[in-house]
Scaffold this motif. Structure first.
Motif, PDB file in Angstrom:
ATOM      1  N   HIS A  52       0.827  -1.217   0.000  1.00 37.27           N
ATOM      2  CA  HIS A  52       0.000   0.000   0.000  1.00 37.27           C
ATOM      3  C   HIS A  52       0.857   1.262   0.000  1.00 37.27           C
ATOM      4  CE1 HIS A  52      -3.409  -2.526   1.991  1.00 37.27           C
ATOM      5  NE2 HIS A  52      -3.393  -2.664   0.693  1.00 37.27           N
ATOM      6  N   GLU A  53       1.941   1.233   0.770  1.00 37.69           N
ATOM      7  CA  GLU A  53       2.774   2.447   0.833  1.00 37.69           C
ATOM      8  C   GLU A  53       3.412   2.712  -0.534  1.00 37.69           C
ATOM      9  OE1 GLU A  53       1.868   3.810   3.276  1.00 37.69           O
ATOM     10  OE2 GLU A  53       1.984   2.644   5.116  1.00 37.69           O
ATOM     11  N   ALA A  54       3.824   1.636  -1.202  1.00 39.78           N
ATOM     12  CA  ALA A  54       4.392   1.810  -2.546  1.00 39.78           C
ATOM     13  C   ALA A  54       3.339   2.374  -3.498  1.00 39.78           C
ATOM     14  CB  ALA A  54       4.914   0.465  -3.067  1.00 39.78           C
ATOM     15  N   ALA A  55       2.117   1.898  -3.366  1.00 40.13           N
ATOM     16  CA  ALA A  55       1.022   2.395  -4.216  1.00 40.13           C
ATOM     17  C   ALA A  55       0.734   3.869  -3.920  1.00 40.13           C
ATOM     18  CB  ALA A  55      -0.233   1.548  -4.006  1.00 40.13           C
ATOM     19  N   HIS A  56       0.807   4.244  -2.633  1.00 44.01           N
ATOM     20  CA  HIS A  56       0.552   5.643  -2.263  1.00 44.01           C
ATOM     21  C   HIS A  56       1.626   6.560  -2.868  1.00 44.01           C
ATOM     22  CE1 HIS A  56      -1.785   4.190   1.554  1.00 44.01           C
ATOM     23  NE2 HIS A  56      -2.483   4.041   0.441  1.00 44.01           N
ATOM     24  N   VAL A  57       2.874   6.108  -2.820  1.00 39.92           N
ATOM     25  CA  VAL A  57       3.953   6.908  -3.421  1.00 39.92           C
ATOM     26  C   VAL A  57       3.678   7.091  -4.917  1.00 39.92           C
ATOM     27  CG1 VAL A  57       6.399   6.890  -4.074  1.00 39.92           C
ATOM     28  CG2 VAL A  57       5.720   6.340  -1.720  1.00 39.92           C
ATOM     29  N   ALA A  58       3.350   6.000  -5.593  1.00 44.89           N
ATOM     30  CA  ALA A  58       3.110   6.080  -7.037  1.00 44.89           C
ATOM     31  C   ALA A  58       1.929   7.000  -7.337  1.00 44.89           C
ATOM     32  CB  ALA A  58       2.854   4.683  -7.598  1.00 44.89           C
ATOM     33  N   LEU A  59       0.886   6.884  -6.535  1.00 48.22           N
ATOM     34  CA  LEU A  59      -0.317   7.694  -6.737  1.00 48.22           C
ATOM     35  C   LEU A  59      -0.008   9.182  -6.583  1.00 48.22           C
ATOM     36  CD1 LEU A  59      -3.542   7.515  -7.003  1.00 48.22           C
ATOM     37  CD2 LEU A  59      -3.534   7.804  -4.538  1.00 48.22           C
ATOM     38  N   LEU A  60       0.685   9.516  -5.489  1.00 51.61           N
ATOM     39  CA  LEU A  60       0.960  10.926  -5.203  1.00 51.61           C
ATOM     40  C   LEU A  60       1.976  11.504  -6.195  1.00 51.61           C
ATOM     41  CD1 LEU A  60       1.023  10.700  -1.298  1.00 51.61           C
ATOM     42  CD2 LEU A  60      -0.730  11.793  -2.706  1.00 51.61           C
ATOM     43  N   LYS A  61       2.982  10.709  -6.537  1.00 53.66           N
ATOM     44  CA  LYS A  61       3.950  11.178  -7.530  1.00 53.66           C
ATOM     45  C   LYS A  61       3.247  11.445  -8.852  1.00 53.66           C
ATOM     46  CE  LYS A  61       8.217   9.449  -8.109  1.00 53.66           C
ATOM     47  NZ  LYS A  61       9.314   8.435  -8.110  1.00 53.66           N
ATOM     48  N   GLY A  62       2.366  10.533  -9.226  1.00 52.42           N
ATOM     49  CA  GLY A  62       1.632  10.701 -10.471  1.00 52.42           C
ATOM     50  C   GLY A  62       0.756  11.936 -10.439  1.00 52.42           C
ATOM     51  N   ALA A  63       0.119  12.151  -9.304  1.00 59.84           N
ATOM     52  CA  ALA A  63      -0.794  13.293  -9.181  1.00 59.84           C
ATOM     53  C   ALA A  63      -0.030  14.609  -9.221  1.00 59.84           C
ATOM     54  CB  ALA A  63      -1.603  13.187  -7.895  1.00 59.84           C
ATOM     55  N   LEU A  64       1.148  14.636  -8.603  1.00 59.24           N
ATOM     56  CA  LEU A  64       1.914  15.882  -8.530  1.00 59.24           C
ATOM     57  C   LEU A  64       2.694  16.140  -9.813  1.00 59.24           C
ATOM     58  CD1 LEU A  64       3.101  15.626  -4.839  1.00 59.24           C
ATOM     59  CD2 LEU A  64       1.907  17.588  -5.816  1.00 59.24           C
TER      60      LEU A  64
END
Lengths: 247, 238
Positions: free
Chosen positions: A105-117
């Protein structure tokens, strides 16, 4: 780069923030979408975030700052669990499934936020870890608990910053409750209750309501009233907790 | 008054039911309860005169009040459920399980009473639960229901956050939703200890790491199956 620098940067650029984030032009809006796709973010998530951008023109400066702050915390959690899983003999076989699920989940959160930013995403800082973090399972778990409870409180503390960015707020809430699930599980592995009783909470008041005089609560302990409401942390308080991990 | 009452209550009965003729005696009791603004439900429990439940529908209202009432309705459901769980423990409930479930019961009662107090005169009436599908003597039935309620609560708060206008209410919802998520993980761990289920792929999307967020229009029909009182939500913010 460290947490303090990121935050002070964000706070200092407030006046020019719209200029600084003018990459949310139409062209970059498309790029924003493609970043999400590149990061493996399902189209429905990318779609809802882009929709929010399309409606408001751009995410507010507060939302961008909040996402950057969140990404930095997620970087730390992600690296922490990956290093823990990689450390030979650290995590007992019985707990591996739990830690691996959190790590995923933490890896997914990083990917999600990086993608969003997109281009506004800060680089991953260099973290350091207290002695014993990856050699003592007790230390590892205690650190995990601190990171998860802090993560919950950090997202909660920023919710108000997102009140005008509805799609981003919803996404942040969806991360927030996952951190709470993690926190509960780690606490229970440690032999603690899954919920937090903060002794600093001495007013027993929420939203102007005095909890201890509520009907049907006769005999409830102070712990019950404290546990029923998870308290937020300000950005400054989160950074103070994160300080030992800053390289 | 009588005409209006009948129209409102009959109009909101579930589709298949025949219109119910409200007897004069029951009506007087019903109207009296309505007039005193409260315990309609107490009278409805005693249904010997009219086997078909006649109950005033509750409407959640509009604006932030409606979202708080929405939360209040869900907390009523959870509190009633755990109150029953502790009152009639399933067979084989361990001390550790009883402690954990009692904690959760207390949290949900505090949430319920908190919303009632915060809403004041705007609070909806007490809802009558419908737990006929739950076998309270059976651990699996109870814990799987608990899991469903906690996951539903998390998805409901996550989905309602963006509907809230007042930042103080948003903060309060935030303080409660993570407690529900902590409950959900603990219940899921009781069902399948030390597995990935505490935040399983069935509830946290593996690709994004995001929990569910459902709109009231998704949550309420599910909640309604556990509540006899008809809940209407026609004026919720979108």
């Amino acid at each position: 780069m460290n947490l303090f620098k990121i935050i002070s940067d964000i706070e200092q650029i407030d006046p020019e923030v719209s200029e600084r984030y003018s990459f949310y032009s139409r062209r970059n809006l498309l790029k924003f979408g493609s970043n999400l796709v590149a990061a493996g973010i399902p189209a429905i998530v990318a779609g809802s975030l882009n929709k929010a951008l399309a409606q408001s023109g751009a995410p507010s400066a507060a939302a961008v700052a909040t996402l950057q702050f969140a990404l930095t915390l997620e970087y730390l959690e992600d690296e922490f669990y990956r290093m823990g899983l990689a450390a030979s003999g650290l995590i007992p076989a019985a707990d591996t499934k739990v830690i691996a699920q959190i790590s995923k989940h933490e890896a997914a959160h990083v990917a999600l936020l990086k993608g969003a930013l997109g281009t506004a995403a800060p680089a991953k800082p260099t973290f350091k870890y207290p002695t014993g973090t990856f050699t003592s399972y007790a230390t590892f778990l205690a650190t995990a608990r601190a990171l998860e409870d802090t993560g919950v409180a950090a997202y909660k503390g920023q919710a108000g910053e997102l009140i005008n960015d509805k799609a981003i707020l919803t996404t942040a809430l969806q991360i927030h409750s996952v951190e709470a699930r993690h926190a509960s599980e780690v606490r229970r592995i440690l032999g603690l209750k899954g919920w937090v009783s903060d002794p600093a909470q001495t007013t027993f008041t929420q939203g102007g309501v005095a909890l201890k005089t509520l009907p049907n609560t006769t005999g409830f302990t102070d712990d019950s009233f404290r546990e029923a409401f998870d308290e937020p942390l300000t950005k400054a308080a989160v950074l103070a907790i994160a300080a030992p991990f800053l390289g | 008054m009588k005409k209006q009452q009948e129209e409102v209550s009959l109009g909101m009965l579930p589709g298949q039911l025949e219109p119910v003729r409200v007897g004069r005696r029951l009506f007087l009791r019903y109207a009296g309860a309505f007039a005193t603004g409260g315990a309609i439900l107490a009278s409805c429990k005693n249904g010997e005169e009219n086997p078909t439940t006649v109950m005033a529908p509750v409407d959640l209202g509009s604006g932030d009040v409606s979202i708080l009432n929405y939360a209040y309705a869900l907390e009523q459901l959870e509190a009633a459920f755990y109150t029953q769980v502790i009152a009639t423990p399933y067979s084989g409930m361990t001390d550790a399980e009883k402690t954990l479930l009692t904690d959760i019961r207390n949290h949900e009662i505090i949430h319920r009473e908190f919303f009632k107090a915060a809403l004041g005169a705007n609070a909806i009436a007490a809802l009558t639960p419908n737990f006929t599908t739950i076998t309270f003597t059976d651990r699996s039935s109870v814990l799987n229901t608990a899991k469903a309620f906690e996951d539903l609560g998390v998805s409901a708060y996550n989905g309602a956050g963006s509907l809230i206008k007042d930042v103080n209410y948003l903060a309060l919802a935030g303080k409660i939703v993570s407690v529900e998520a902590r409950h959900a993980a603990a219940i899921r761990d009781l069902l399948n200890p030390k597995s990935a289920d505490f935040a399983g792929d069935d509830i946290v999307a593996p690709a994004t790491g995001l929990d569910k967020a459902d709109a009231p229009s998704v949550v309420l029909p599910i909640a309604q199956t556990y509540v006899k009182t008809q809940i209407t939500a026609t004026n919720l913010p979108k």
